[in-house]
Motif scaffolding. Structure first.
Motif, PDB file in Angstrom:
ATOM      1  N   LEU B  60       0.839  -1.197   0.000  1.00  9.97           N
ATOM      2  CA  LEU B  60       0.000   0.000   0.000  1.00  9.97           C
ATOM      3  C   LEU B  60       0.877   1.252   0.000  1.00  9.97           C
ATOM      4  CD1 LEU B  60      -3.002   0.777   0.147  1.00  9.97           C
ATOM      5  CD2 LEU B  60      -2.725   0.974   2.612  1.00  9.97           C
ATOM      6  N   ALA B  61       1.919   1.219   0.831  1.00  6.34           N
ATOM      7  CA  ALA B  61       2.837   2.350   0.871  1.00  6.34           C
ATOM      8  C   ALA B  61       3.480   2.544  -0.501  1.00  6.34           C
ATOM      9  CB  ALA B  61       3.904   2.131   1.935  1.00  6.34           C
ATOM     10  N   GLY B  62       3.788   1.426  -1.155  1.00  2.00           N
ATOM     11  CA  GLY B  62       4.380   1.515  -2.492  1.00  2.00           C
ATOM     12  C   GLY B  62       3.447   2.195  -3.469  1.00  2.00           C
ATOM     13  N   MET B  63       2.153   1.881  -3.360  1.00  2.00           N
ATOM     14  CA  MET B  63       1.186   2.541  -4.232  1.00  2.00           C
ATOM     15  C   MET B  63       1.180   4.048  -3.967  1.00  2.00           C
ATOM     16  SD  MET B  63      -2.858   2.258  -4.323  1.00  2.00           S
ATOM     17  CE  MET B  63      -2.986   3.633  -3.222  1.00  2.00           C
ATOM     18  N   TYR B  64       1.260   4.417  -2.689  1.00  2.00           N
ATOM     19  CA  TYR B  64       1.311   5.839  -2.368  1.00  2.00           C
ATOM     20  C   TYR B  64       2.584   6.483  -2.925  1.00  2.00           C
ATOM     21  CZ  TYR B  64      -2.794   6.585   0.498  1.00  2.00           C
ATOM     22  OH  TYR B  64      -4.091   6.765   0.912  1.00  2.00           O
ATOM     23  N   VAL B  65       3.682   5.728  -2.888  1.00  2.00           N
ATOM     24  CA  VAL B  65       4.916   6.270  -3.448  1.00  2.00           C
ATOM     25  C   VAL B  65       4.723   6.572  -4.932  1.00  2.00           C
ATOM     26  CG1 VAL B  65       7.296   5.718  -4.039  1.00  2.00           C
ATOM     27  CG2 VAL B  65       6.443   5.193  -1.760  1.00  2.00           C
ATOM     28  N   LEU B  66       4.078   5.653  -5.655  1.00  2.00           N
ATOM     29  CA  LEU B  66       3.833   5.883  -7.085  1.00  2.00           C
ATOM     30  C   LEU B  66       2.996   7.146  -7.283  1.00  2.00           C
ATOM     31  CD1 LEU B  66       3.071   2.358  -8.574  1.00  2.00           C
ATOM     32  CD2 LEU B  66       5.024   3.819  -9.076  1.00  2.00           C
ATOM     33  N   LEU B  67       1.912   7.261  -6.510  1.00  2.00           N
ATOM     34  CA  LEU B  67       1.050   8.439  -6.647  1.00  2.00           C
ATOM     35  C   LEU B  67       1.839   9.720  -6.373  1.00  2.00           C
ATOM     36  CD1 LEU B  67      -2.230   7.270  -4.884  1.00  2.00           C
ATOM     37  CD2 LEU B  67      -1.996   7.981  -7.244  1.00  2.00           C
TER      38      LEU B  67
END
Lengths: 315, 361
Positions: B60-67
């Motif tokens: 989930l944190a990785g998805m936030y990093v992408l955003l």
């Protein structure tokens, strides 16, 4: 969020009447947004939530005042609602001036940073309202009055007393603002600051005071708009934020930074918004759930065709 | 550079560390990050934090990093104010979900790769559509229009049930790479790490390229860039589309992890979380974007545990508004107190080679 009053034998002018009520709300809101744009030079995303603050201030006041002033009517309208309106307006003015002192004034940055800060302010206002009043919609508790019979019989239009109050109050407030801007020293100072802040300051105008006046006027008018919106529909914590896009569309249509343009833009956008159901009558199926989308499309079209708006010259 | 390979490697090694840590302040920030990371690892080793939970949290944190990387291209590189992060994320998520889920209204059940490609294409088209009317004008028009766009996208997804399943949402979305000999949580994490690696490397490369230099010029003085003969509209459009694509990829990834999506996921608050992540991490800095996203996810997930704390729960406060208040205050405070963010870009933008020569001469 429609203000539509169901009516047999649908009179198309009815849409214009409803539009006029909604336009009053948008005009009141767009003036403050336009003032901040022209004098403080940033897009204030907290303006919608300022309307909400006013609406909830009036809600809280109505809870206290309604039992105390029960039964006294002015123009067939309870007097405590007028008192609550003034409390809401005062509260919004206090809140925005406090925000100016605590948040905006110490920031010595450009208009973009102010814009981003105003988003933070908007979230904070709304969060406090959520904490104080919960997430549910409320009502002011003004007794439901049917359409005024005289108008109904003569013109076949449904006009409720509260609609009359909203439109007349908006006209009075806008008239007062016009007098203030055109015929008083403060108004001249405000126009001078909007034109050229540096020149105004060199000419001895205390622009800080002008900015305070700008916040007070914008906050008071926004609160009035919020209360009238709450009267016609419901008082919701998201009401101001939801309407912000339409207010921005009005300001852009009028020409960013032009107060009179904003009034005109608010009138037009408010009408168009309420006329959305007419589109489906002529065969374009746009449901009311897309009223915001219509405002958005209008805005995009304005940006493409005439980004400087009706009265503006800024690009 | 010395001829001696030994010292050569060491210099290169130091160069690598230098490229990550550039000042005492940054050392403190990164030291804090290291302490937190070690703490989480220790907790996991002790069994306080369960590994599958940690892995899914990291995905989930990785998805936030992408955003955050996506918004950083728009706001950090080019100075474009995009308030419809949630919409581009949602467009990506819905593109992927509609094409890959067998029981979506489209019912195609295609390979997830097709979903990712569709996410990229649709988000790029939408970005061009919103960029055309706004990017020639002053910055705040994009801000206003994108705020509207987010609402319109959410409304369309909510109301056009025959295409999007409306409020009932889409389920039955396939998992990613089920053939791998890893648990699904580990596979997801691996996928997002690869995605971040690719995006990060690509952004690092383009940001230092002439293209990135023009964007930085536009951000600080658009008239100057125009005077130098640059078509600033085209550059801004490219940055806007690139950032939106990255956000859509994050959305496409999300549905394959969450396996379900409905329109309530497209709330505007997501957008403002990402804004906090970018400005807190350091506007224009990719390292900052990673740190900012991690901080925001820590705030988001951390506040969730507050409800379990007895003393806090007894106060009877609703957490959602508190989180909103916190995000709002964080935006105000970061702009006021630390506008450059925790890890400002500074000379992240200079080629390492160029800097070394400067130091030796």
């Amino acid at each position: 969020m429609t203000l539509l009053v169901p009516l047999q034998g649908l009179n198309p002018v009815q849409f214009l009447v409803n539009g006029l009520v909604f336009s009053s709300v948008i005009v009141l809101a767009s003036i403050g947004l336009s003032l901040v744009y022209s004098i403080a030079d940033f897009a204030n995303f907290a303006h919608g939530d300022t309307m909400t603050v006013g609406a909830f201030g009036a809600l809280a006041a109505a809870g206290v005042l309604a039992p105390a002033m029960e039964g006294i009517l002015v123009f067939g309208f309870p007097v405590w609602m007028f008192a609550a309106l003034f409390v809401g307006m005062a509260l919004a003015a206090v809140v925005v001036v406090a925000t100016e002192f605590v948040i905006y004034r110490p920031l010595d940055t450009g208009s973009i940073e102010l814009l981003i800060t105003s988003i933070g302010v908007a979230l904070a206002y709304r969060a406090v309202i959520f904490l104080g009043f919960g997430t549910d919609a409320s009502r002011y508790g003004v007794p439901r009055a049917g359409p005024i019979p005289e108008i109904r019989e003569t013109l076949n239009l449904a006009v409720t007393p509260r609609q009359v109050v909203a439109v007349v109050s908006a006209i009075v407030l806008v008239g007062a603002l016009h007098v203030l801007l055109q015929y008083t020293t403060l108004g001249r100072k405000m126009r001078a600051t909007a034109d050229d802040p540096t020149l105004a300051r060199v000419s001895g105008i205390r622009t800080r005071e002008v900015i305070i006046a700008m916040w007070v006027i914008g906050g008071v008018l926004a609160a009035a708009g919020g209360v009238f919106l709450g009267l016609e529909t419901l008082v919701r914590p998201r009401m101001g934020f939801d309407i912000l896009l339409i207010v921005f569309a009005a300001v852009i249509l009028g020409g960013i930074g032009s107060v009179y343009g904003a009034m005109l833009g608010g009138l037009v956008i408010g009408m168009l918004y309420e006329l959305t159901p007419l589109f489906s009558m002529v065969g374009i199926p746009i449901g009311n759930e897309y009223a915001e989308a219509v405002a958005f499309v209008i805005m995009v079209v304005i940006l493409l065709v005439r980004p400087q708006g009706i009265a503006g010259d800024a690009t | 550079m010395s001829d001696d390979t030994g010292t050569g490697t060491r210099t290169r090694g130091r160069g690598f560390v230098d490229s990550l840590v550039r000042s005492r302040g940054e050392r403190n920030v990164l030291g804090g990050v290291a302490v937190v990371a070690v703490g989480i690892l220790v907790l996991t080793a002790l069994g306080v934090v369960r590994l599958p939970f940690l892995l899914s949290l990291l995905s989930l944190a990785g998805m936030y990093v992408l955003l955050t990387l996506g918004l950083n291209v728009q706001w950090g590189y080019a100075g474009l104010i995009n308030f419809s992060v949630a919409a581009f994320w949602g467009i990506g998520a819905y593109s992927a979900a509609l094409l890959s889920a067998p029981n979506s209204p489209l019912g195609l059940g295609l390979n997830p790769i097709v979903g990712f490609v569709a996410a990229i294409v649709v988000s790029a088209i939408l970005a061009v559509f919103i960029g055309i009317p706004t990017l020639r004008l002053r910055e705040d028009y994009l801000a206003i229009a994108s705020l509207g766009l987010a609402e319109v996208v959410r409304r369309i997804i909510l109301n056009e049930e025959q295409w999007t399943a409306g409020s009932s949402g889409i389920s039955g979305i396939p998992r990613l790479l089920e053939g791998l000999p890893l648990t699904q949580n580990a596979t997801n994490l691996a996928v997002v790490v690869v995605l971040i690696g690719l995006v990060y490397a690509f952004l690092r490369r383009v940001h230092r390229s002439p293209w990135g230099r023009v964007l930085r010029t536009i951000r600080s003085d658009e008239d100057l860039a125009k005077a130098l003969g640059k078509d600033t509209y085209a550059y801004k459009m490219q940055a806007f589309v690139l950032g939106s694509i990255i956000m859509a990829i994050a959305g496409a990834f999300y549905v394959h992890v969450n396996l379900y999506i409905d329109p309530s996921d497209l709330i505007p608050l997501t957008t403002f979380y990402i804004w906090v992540a970018v400005i807190l991490g350091g506007t224009g800095s990719n390292r900052g974007a990673v740190l900012g996203a991690a901080t925001v996810i820590a705030i988001r997930e951390g506040t969730r545990f507050l409800n379990d704390v007895q003393a806090f729960a007894s106060l009877g406060l609703n957490l959602a508004p508190l989180r909103l208040l916190f995000v709002g205050l964080l935006i105000i405070l970061v702009v006021r107190l630390r506008p450059e963010g925790l890890l400002p870009p500074r000379d992240e933008l200079i080629w390492p080679g160029a800097r070394r020569e400067e130091g030796e001469e």
